[in-house]
Every structure is written in C-alpha cells, then in structure tokens.
Enzyme design. Structure first.
Site, PDB file in Angstrom:
ATOM      1  N   GLU A 137      -0.211  -0.284  -1.781  1.00 20.08           N
ATOM      2  CA  GLU A 137      -1.472   0.442  -1.565  1.00 20.08           C
ATOM      3  C   GLU A 137      -2.669  -0.498  -1.425  1.00 20.08           C
ATOM      4  OE1 GLU A 137      -1.834   3.334  -4.694  1.00 20.08           O
ATOM      5  OE2 GLU A 137      -0.277   4.635  -3.860  1.00 20.08           O
ATOM      6  N   GLU A 183       5.974   7.468  -1.677  1.00 22.03           N
ATOM      7  CA  GLU A 183       5.705   7.965  -3.028  1.00 22.03           C
ATOM      8  C   GLU A 183       5.268   9.421  -2.970  1.00 22.03           C
ATOM      9  OE1 GLU A 183       2.994   5.805  -5.494  1.00 22.03           O
ATOM     10  OE2 GLU A 183       3.761   3.837  -4.891  1.00 22.03           O
TER      11      GLU A 183
END
Length: 686
Positions: A158, A313
């Site tokens: 991320e 995710e």
C-alpha cells in the site's frame, strides 16, 4: 473464438484464495504453524501473501540475514499444495536502520523528520534506503525465485504518502527542470506573476508547505505528479532488484484507493494489478449504493491494465479501524467476494489469515480467530467460498466486455479539489463520478474506468463527469470519438483549465466547446437548502419528460450548435438550457449543465445506453438493488447476478438458455435471489 488471458501464474491456474500470513509473529510456537497448514487446506485456501512486514525477522541486524524460518514455511507450503506471493518487506523498516540511518525516515510537509515507528515512514529518495531494499530484495530473489511454492512478488505494501526532506527537494527540482527546461517556462505554466511568485533560481523552489507556499495551484499539481513518479520509481527499483534471479515471476503491489498517487502510472511496471477493498457493509438497510461504489473501484483497477486483477486484501468478517466494526451478515461474505470476481478479479484474498495477538490489528478480522480452530461462523463462510471458487476455474482469465467507459483522471481529481470555487463546502467530484457509474451499474452495463491518455476507440459510450482539467489533446480525442460515431456525456465544470491548471481562454468548456456545441458563461454554487429544477419536454429520441430536481451546482450556458432537451425551471435563469445534445459527425454529445439526482441519472442512462447500442450483462429489467455483471471468453459468457437490496428479489432473465455454474442446473426464465444472494450463470456467447 476463445479470448482469455493466461492465468496469472501457471503454477496456480485456478481462482486464487488466501490471505496475508504473518508466520514471523508465531516463530515461538511451531504448533501454530503446523495447525495453520491444516486449516488452510480445510478452508480451501491455496495462496498466502508472506513476509510483508517481516524485515526485522529477515535481517535482525545490519547485514545479518535469517532465512531459515522462511525456508521451512515455503517448503511446507510446497509439500501441501499451497503457494505464496512473496513480499518485499519495505513497508516498514527495522529499528536498527532508523537508529543508524535516520535519513531513511520521512520529513513531513512542516519540515520535521519523523521518529521511528508506524509503516510507510520512509523516504523513497534516500540512497541508504534504496541500497538496503535492493540488498534484501536481491537476497530474497536469489534464494526463492525458483522455489516451487512462490507464484510471484508482492512489492512492498500500500504505497502512499510523501517526503519533504532535502533529497526529495533536490529530486523535485530535477523533475521540474526535466519538465520545463527553463525557469521562464515554469513561471509561465505556474502563473508565477501572481502574488510576486516569480522564481529566478531553481534553488528557490520548494515543495508545498503549510507554513510556506500552498496557493499556487500548478505548483500543488506538479508536486502530486512528482510524488507519484518518485513512488513509481521506487517501486521499479524494488522490482528490478528481484528480477535478476526470477524474471518470469509476476510482480504486483497492493493498492488502496489512496488519493495521493496516480495509480495509472504503476500499470506499465506491474505484471498484474492488485488492490485492497474494505467497504463498511451494512451501514444502511440497503447495501446497493455502497456496492456500486465498490464496483467503481473494481472497474477502475481492472481497467488499469485491461485484464483480470487480484483482490489482494479484504476482510472475512470485520475491520478494527473503521468508525464502526460491523460483522458481515450471513451471505455477505460470498456476495461481496464474488462481486470482485464478477468485475474481473481472479482472486479473493484477505487481511488476515490468523489474528495477531497484540498491537493495532489484534482485533482486525481474520480467517482464524484467537480461539484458534475452525469451528467459527467466519471460518465456515470462508470454507464455503473456497468451494465455490474451486468451481469457477473456467472463469479465470476471462475479460470484461465493456463498451462503456467513465473518464477519471487523478490530476483532474486533484485540480478540482484545489480550484477554490465555486462551492468550497464541497464540489463532490468523486461523488458525482460514482453517481454516473452507479446509474450504469444498476442497469448491468459493463463499464471501464479510463484515463484521458487511454485509447477511446473501443467504446461506444464515454461519460466524462466534471472534466475540469481538460488538455487540448483530450478535447481533440473526444471530438474524434464523437465524429466517428461515439456518444459522449459531459457535465458542468468541464473544460475549465489546462494541464497546468490555467484557465482556458475564449470560453468554456474550452477544448470541448465544438464537440458539445455550447458556451458556458457562468456557474453558480448553491447552498444545501437551495433547489432548482430541469423540465424536459420529451419528443426527442430519449423520450424523457417531466421535471427533475437540480441542486448544488447550476451552470448558465448558451446553446450554440446543440439542441436543447431541458431547461431550468426556477430563479433568474429559468428557461435557459440545462440539458443539451449536439450532433457531430456520426455521433452525439450530451451536456448536463447542473447536478441532477439519481432518479434522472437512472432514467437518462437507461435511454442513452440503448441509443448508443452498448452491451448489458442481462437484457432484462433488473429489480432495485440487483445488478448483473459479465465476463466472457468469446464462446461462453459468465453472468453474475447479485442482490444487494437487503430483501429477496425475483430476477427475470432475457430468454436465453442459462446454466447455474455451481449446481449445473438450468436456470429457467427467472431466478430467485434471497437477500444477499448471488448466482453465477453460464450461457453461449453466440
């Protein structure tokens, strides 16, 4: 004619199902690791993301590497038919590095360097940080690139944020010099004469700061572009470090709707796009609005490379960082997971496999709870989905046949928010884009989310809401698209500034004026309690009539070559054009001069999709809260029918023969979906 992409990994040519796995947190208890293998197989999980934040476990001291625990794990995976996305652990550096090399820590916009801690707290320009990541990545690649359990590289985690240290200031100036060459060109592009901001030396330029310069819009825009380029360059640096030993392994990095980065710039360096999705399900009785919002991002990330992506995710139950940690209701796990597959994902993966025992994510949802066994509701949901995904192998690699696209540029997004007018209490750019996308989603229209630099030629309908920042070249591309027979829909606050955030002269909407056939003279921001209306007379090919509510933004336009389809009902501009259509070449362009609500958008796009001849997943009237999405290989279509309404729905089909992919039974003329229900139907593409 079979058209499908090869599987993301030939080692695992099925739907990927798994989670982030942190065995480095459990090295003190080998029995936990043994039990995890048993539970993974029981849940139908075939892939894990490993090592994402494991730098301290892999290099506990500078230059001292400890790979034995990872050797044991990957060997155990290989013996049990489980695979791994092997991560580079740059998302969080070890404490020894911060202590010895404080330059690796970020400097915030206030010019204060951070202390050690958190994650994403590192400078992408730091030579030391780049050196250390390259060393560790190369060692991981040398040791594991040919390991039978490894299917690809999970680069960092991320990416996000920016750094304002001296290294980054120097790189920013180099970036600006490469772009503008001369200070005169920069001063012109930045309109630097305003407030005496003219620069006479490159060394005078710094990044935007809360206690310095922050009001030069082109400066702000260029900083955001630079931060993206610097982050992409660091990601490329990481990929190059692992490529030497394993050039055939695909590389991805998990994205997470971070506004600060233009994710399109990552597409060229990644082999597959992946993203992390955490909706707040069950905020409302009807989850359809939220589902449409999530679908927009599935479509966006799929469109970055125009091929299947990975849901890297999601949560199997709840999060622990949202304002309310609500449990997924029965059926929602399967529905929301297959929603990702419907929009092009070839995986469903979770954060996390096993709940951490301590620290900030110890209560974040996981497949295995603190109780440590499989006898939980969440584990049962995951195992059920694992069985479903195992039956969807023929869907793997199939594309989405979108003939409609929404234009969504990051620099337009940034520029709109920095505009300082006409409604500083909220221009609602993203909200507007979501609303237009949602109207298409409700009708089951497959939709790509593209950028202005993408190829427009494969689409029949392009929607460009609030295209405030519109380059001359983008205007020419849209003009050619319409002339060649395409349908364009644009709105208020479009064609206002160029790529340097300088206002177009000669009348708005600037480069779109000929295509849209209108001149926008003024725009008015309305207070929340203000309302206007748009009256449509009907009689045109859309056949829309009646009055619809307008709010928040009203543009006062003049129809030049455009036909007026609707007019304002109130205020001093009552009777003036509010909805127009301009015919150009073989196509047409619609312009909405005001913000209209969902009832109008739903009716409008139903008609426009029909006249533009775009494909729908189901040529049937879908009940409220139900949508349909399609994937196809050219021989067979896979239609996902999903019910987010919160109530049972009866869904008509379109007369074609369908087979339920899970039960292998014929579907008949209609299907019954319980609340939260989903069906995957197969039909011939012919």
């Amino acid at each position: 004619m079979n058209k499908r992409f090869p599987p993301i990994s030939p080692k695992l040519p099925v739907m990927m199902h798994g989670a982030d796995y942190n065995p480095d947190q459990w090295q003190h208890d080998p029995k936990v690791l043994e039990e995890d293998i048993r539970l993974m197989k029981l849940a139908g999980c075939n892939v894990m993301s490993v090592g994402i934040f494991a730098w301290a476990a892999l290099e506990p001291e500078e230059g001292v590497f400890a790979f034995e625990w990872l050797d044991r794990l990957l060997d155990s995976f290989a013996k049990n038919g489980i695979y791994a996305w092997l991560a580079t652990p740059s998302g969080a550096r070890p404490a020894w590095m911060s202590a010895k090399y404080p330059e690796v820590l970020r400097v915030e916009a206030n010019r204060v360097r951070n202390l050690h801690g958190m994650r994403h707290n590192h400078c992408y320009s730091s030579p030391v940080y780049r050196e250390k990541t390259a060393i560790l990545n190369a060692k991981l690649a040398e040791r594991y690139a040919n390991h039978p359990a490894v299917v690809g590289w999970h680069i960092s985690n991320e990416f996000g944020g920016d750094c304002h240290c001296d290294y980054c200031q120097a790189e920013f100036r180099k970036w600006l010099q490469a772009k503008y060459v001369t200070l005169d060109a920069l001063n012109s592009a930045w309109w630097a004469a305003f407030w005496a901001h003219t620069y006479t030396d490159w060394a005078q330029i710094e990044s935007p700061a809360p206690h310095g310069e922050s009001m030069v819009h082109a400066h702000n825009l260029d900083w955001r572009r630079f931060v993206t380029d610097r982050t992409v360059d660091f990601c490329r640096h990481e990929i190059e470090a692992v490529r030497g030993a394993g050039p055939e392994l695909p590389a991805t990095t998990n994205m997470h709707m971070i506004e600060g980065l233009d994710y399109r710039r990552f597409a060229d360096i990644l082999d597959v796009v992946s993203w992390d999705s955490y909706p707040t399900w069950h905020e409302a009785e009807d989850d359809s609005q939220l589902a449409a919002y999530v679908s927009f991002y599935h479509d966006l990330f799929r469109s970055l490379k125009k091929k299947p992506f990975l849901l890297m995710e999601s949560t199997p139950s709840l999060t622990n960082w949202q304002s309310v940690s609500k449990l997924k209701r029965p059926g929602m796990h399967k529905l929301s997971s297959l929603q990702a597959v419907a929009h092009g994902s070839d995986s469903v993966q979770y954060f996390q496999w096993r709940k951490s025992r301590g620290s900030s994510e110890k209560f974040h949802g996981a497949v295995v709870d603190h109780v440590g066994h499989e006898h939980t509701r969440v584990f049962a949901d995951v195992a059920e989905l694992g069985r479903t995904l195992a039956g969807l192998t023929e869907v793997v690699g199939t594309p989405t046949p979108a003939e409609t696209a929404i234009l969504f540029d990051w620099d337009n997004r940034w520029a709109v928010k920095d505009a300082q007018g006409p409604r500083n209490m909220g221009l609602g750019y993203e909200r507007t884009v979501y609303a237009h996308h949602r109207a298409l989603w409700e009708h089951g229209v497959p939709t790509d989310v593209i950028g202005s630099e993408d190829d427009f030629s494969g689409y029949k309908l392009i929607v460009a809401p609030m295209l405030y920042l519109c380059r001359e070249e983008t205007g020419r591309k849209l003009e050619r698209f319409v002339e060649a027979g395409g349908t364009l829909v644009s709105t208020y606050w479009s064609g206002v500034v160029d790529e340097n955030d300088l206002c177009h002269l000669g009348g708005f909407p600037g480069p779109l004026r000929r295509t849209l056939g209108i001149w926008a003279e003024e725009i008015e921001g309305l207070y929340d309690h203000d309302r206007n209306g748009v009256r449509l007379a009907g009689g045109d090919e859309l056949g829309l009539e009646g009055t619809y509510e307008a709010h928040e933004l009203c543009e006062l336009i003049h129809a030049e070559s455009a036909e007026v389809l609707g007019v304002y009902t109130d205020d001093f501009y009552a009777g003036r054009p509010a909805l127009t259509r301009n015919r150009l070449g073989r196509g047409q362009a619609y312009y909405m001069a005001t913000r209209l609500k969902d009832d109008f958008l739903g009716a409008f796009y139903r008609k426009v999709a029909g006249t533009a001849g775009v494909r729908r997943a189901l040529e049937a009237d879908l009940p409220v809260g139900v949508t349909a999405q399609i994937r196809t290989d050219g021989d067979s279509d896979y239609v996902f029918v999903m019910n987010f309404s919160g109530e049972a729905r009866s869904v008509p089909l379109d007369g074609r023969p369908y087979v339920d992919l899970e039960s292998s039974e014929a579907a008949g003329d209609r299907i019954e979906l319980p609340a939260g229900g989903v069906r995957v139907l197969k039909r011939s593409s012919k």
